[in-house]
Design a protein around this motif. Structure first.
Motif, PDB file in Angstrom:
ATOM      1  N   GLU A  88      11.805  47.264 -12.586  1.00 56.30           N
ATOM      2  CA  GLU A  88      12.892  46.551 -11.807  1.00 56.30           C
ATOM      3  C   GLU A  88      13.443  45.691 -12.149  1.00 56.30           C
ATOM      4  N   ARG A  89      12.337  44.508 -12.759  1.00 52.82           N
ATOM      5  CA  ARG A  89      12.956  43.661 -13.799  1.00 52.82           C
ATOM      6  C   ARG A  89      13.708  44.063 -15.038  1.00 52.82           C
ATOM      7  N   PHE A  90      13.724  44.334 -15.916  1.00 57.92           N
ATOM      8  CA  PHE A  90      14.207  45.390 -16.877  1.00 57.92           C
ATOM      9  C   PHE A  90      16.227  45.993 -16.224  1.00 57.92           C
ATOM     10  N   VAL A  91      16.127  46.047 -15.106  1.00 60.90           N
ATOM     11  CA  VAL A  91      17.546  46.761 -14.945  1.00 60.90           C
ATOM     12  C   VAL A  91      17.868  45.647 -14.536  1.00 60.90           C
ATOM     13  N   VAL A 107      24.745  47.742 -20.897  1.00 55.52           N
ATOM     14  CA  VAL A 107      24.895  48.983 -19.929  1.00 55.52           C
ATOM     15  C   VAL A 107      24.265  49.830 -20.564  1.00 55.52           C
ATOM     16  N   ALA A 108      24.725  50.379 -21.584  1.00 53.37           N
ATOM     17  CA  ALA A 108      23.504  51.227 -22.970  1.00 53.37           C
ATOM     18  C   ALA A 108      22.218  51.392 -22.166  1.00 53.37           C
ATOM     19  N   ASN A 112      20.146  54.447 -20.681  1.00 51.74           N
ATOM     20  CA  ASN A 112      19.340  55.423 -21.379  1.00 51.74           C
ATOM     21  C   ASN A 112      17.733  54.650 -20.654  1.00 51.74           C
ATOM     22  N   ALA A 113      17.500  53.869 -19.947  1.00 48.56           N
ATOM     23  CA  ALA A 113      16.340  53.483 -19.314  1.00 48.56           C
ATOM     24  C   ALA A 113      16.270  54.490 -17.828  1.00 48.56           C
ATOM     25  N   LYS A 137      10.824  52.091  -1.947  1.00 45.30           N
ATOM     26  CA  LYS A 137      11.123  52.315  -1.677  1.00 45.30           C
ATOM     27  C   LYS A 137      11.930  50.865  -2.512  1.00 45.30           C
ATOM     28  N   TRP A 138      11.218  49.954  -2.256  1.00 45.18           N
ATOM     29  CA  TRP A 138      11.076  48.394  -3.006  1.00 45.18           C
ATOM     30  C   TRP A 138      11.840  48.762  -4.855  1.00 45.18           C
ATOM     31  N   ALA A 139      11.460  49.761  -5.312  1.00 46.14           N
ATOM     32  CA  ALA A 139      12.665  49.949  -6.118  1.00 46.14           C
ATOM     33  C   ALA A 139      13.283  51.036  -6.371  1.00 46.14           C
ATOM     34  N   LEU A 140      12.914  51.519  -5.012  1.00 46.42           N
ATOM     35  CA  LEU A 140      14.439  52.520  -5.167  1.00 46.42           C
ATOM     36  C   LEU A 140      16.126  50.792  -4.488  1.00 46.42           C
ATOM     37  N   ALA A 141      15.107  50.129  -4.310  1.00 46.65           N
ATOM     38  CA  ALA A 141      16.540  49.484  -3.899  1.00 46.65           C
ATOM     39  C   ALA A 141      16.615  48.455  -4.758  1.00 46.65           C
ATOM     40  N   THR A 142      16.063  48.074  -5.559  1.00 45.33           N
ATOM     41  CA  THR A 142      16.168  47.941  -6.913  1.00 45.33           C
ATOM     42  C   THR A 142      17.096  48.197  -7.567  1.00 45.33           C
ATOM     43  N   PHE A 143      17.266  49.345  -7.832  1.00 45.70           N
ATOM     44  CA  PHE A 143      17.878  50.705  -8.540  1.00 45.70           C
ATOM     45  C   PHE A 143      19.250  51.439  -7.920  1.00 45.70           C
TER      46      PHE A 143
END
Length: 357
Positions: A88-91, A107-108, A112-113, A137-143
């Motif tokens: 989550e933090r990475f993206v 962006v790349a 890629n991740a 659902k927390w992760a989905l909200a971030t992504f």
């Protein structure tokens, strides 16, 4: 500069409206601040999490209020979910960095991740308990809330990645379907902040995937939340958290404000639901930031206000001031806290919604 930015955002909003049936608020689709192309070394992304979503709760052993942290199980939860929270933090970092610099290398990194996680079917495993469903659902909200910023950027940074974009969008939609299943048909006594965060994940995913069904599912949960807000601006299911009642009201409003903001961007004004229930809830919380006595009285417990030490918990105020007129004292408070950011709400809301660093 402020006038020019407003004109630009208006034009972007109109263009996006013509191109897509669902869209985010204008601030989520603004161009990058700068256009730089220096080489960026992409750090290694966390490996896809493909196991069962079976995690310990940080409240294990607590009574029915679920308000007393268990240090041992909290540590176990952090360890079990480390890869997911790291992703989550990475993206969020990569996409926020692109918004600042316009550098396509960021962006790349993000593409890629996310493509690796999508190809591996990450987070689609069996959610064996409430905590597992929550993490999904927390992760989905971030992504979704960060990914859509690339999708709607006028620079079209995803143009070089058509196959990856399709793969990631498909995966987000799959996670959206699982989130609908995870949080559907709950009795009202169990519809609380977790359902609201699921609804926010569905709202941002609906825009990212152009899924009207997910949009409708989000609105349905939101409207249930509005009916739960009483005439004094309290949420009964959050009052049960006793000493954490204010903290959990503050946590509950965060996704609700974002849903209302995104719905308005799509021509639906949710603020009037249940006689302006969202405004009652927000005013009750804002008043309590300096004086939580009303929550102490209703819950029967002195309030734990440790959450105020972390500005990320008040990032929702940037969205609030887009929906309502904020007075001078509240604006001054927000200004002292900036930049306000919350990974699961889309990143830096100060930047996205107020144009502030």
């Amino acid at each position: 500069m402020v006038f020019l930015r407003a004109v630009l955002i208006f034009c972007l909003s109109a263009a996006a409206s013509a191109a897509s049936s669902l869209q985010p608020p204008a601030g989520f689709m603004q161009p990058p601040e700068h256009l730089r192309h220096e080489t960026v070394t992409c750090p290694a992304a966390p490996p896809p999490f493909t196991g069962a979503l079976d995690f310990r709760s940080k409240y294990d052993g607590s009574d029915n209020a679920r308000a007393t942290l268990n240090p041992q199980t909290e540590a176990a939860f952090r360890q079990q979910t480390q890869t997911i929270s790291d992703m989550e933090r990475f993206v969020s970092h990569q996409i926020t960095a692109y918004a600042r610099s316009g550098n396509p290398h960021y962006v790349a990194c993000a593409v890629n991740a996310l493509d690796a996680w999508a190809s591996a079917g990450a987070l689609t495993g069996d959610a064996r308990n409430h905590t597992g469903k929550s993490v999904r659902k927390w992760a989905l909200a971030t992504f979704s809330s960060t990914w859509l910023q690339l999708q709607f950027s006028p620079q079209h940074p995803l143009a070089p990645y058509p196959a990856q974009q399709q793969n990631i969008t498909r995966w987000l939609g799959k996670l959206g379907d699982l989130t609908v299943t995870d949080w559907r048909d709950l009795p009202l006594k169990k519809v609380n902040n977790h359902s609201y965060w699921a609804a926010w994940a569905l709202m941002s995913t609906a825009v990212a995937t152009q899924r009207e069904d997910l949009f409708a599912a989000s609105l349905a949960i939101y409207r249930t939340a509005m009916q739960q807000i009483d005439e004094h601006g309290f949420l009964p299911n959050e009052l049960r958290r006793r000493q954490r009642a204010l903290s959990y009201h503050n946590y509950a409003i965060q996704p609700l404000v974002m849903i209302a903001l995104f719905a308005r961007a799509n021509g639906i004004d949710l603020r009037t639901e249940n006689h302006d229930a969202l405004q009652r809830l927000g005013k009750r919380i804002i008043d309590a930031l300096d004086n939580p006595s009303a929550f102490a009285q209703r819950s029967g417990e002195t309030q734990d206000v440790a959450f105020l030490q972390y500005p990320t918990n008040l990032a929702w105020l940037e969205a609030w001031c887009q929906l309502y007129t904020c007075d001078a004292p509240l604006l001054a408070r927000i200004d002292t806290l900036r930049p306000l950011q919350n990974t699961r709400l889309g990143g830096s809301l100060s930047y996205l919604l107020a144009g502030k660093e």
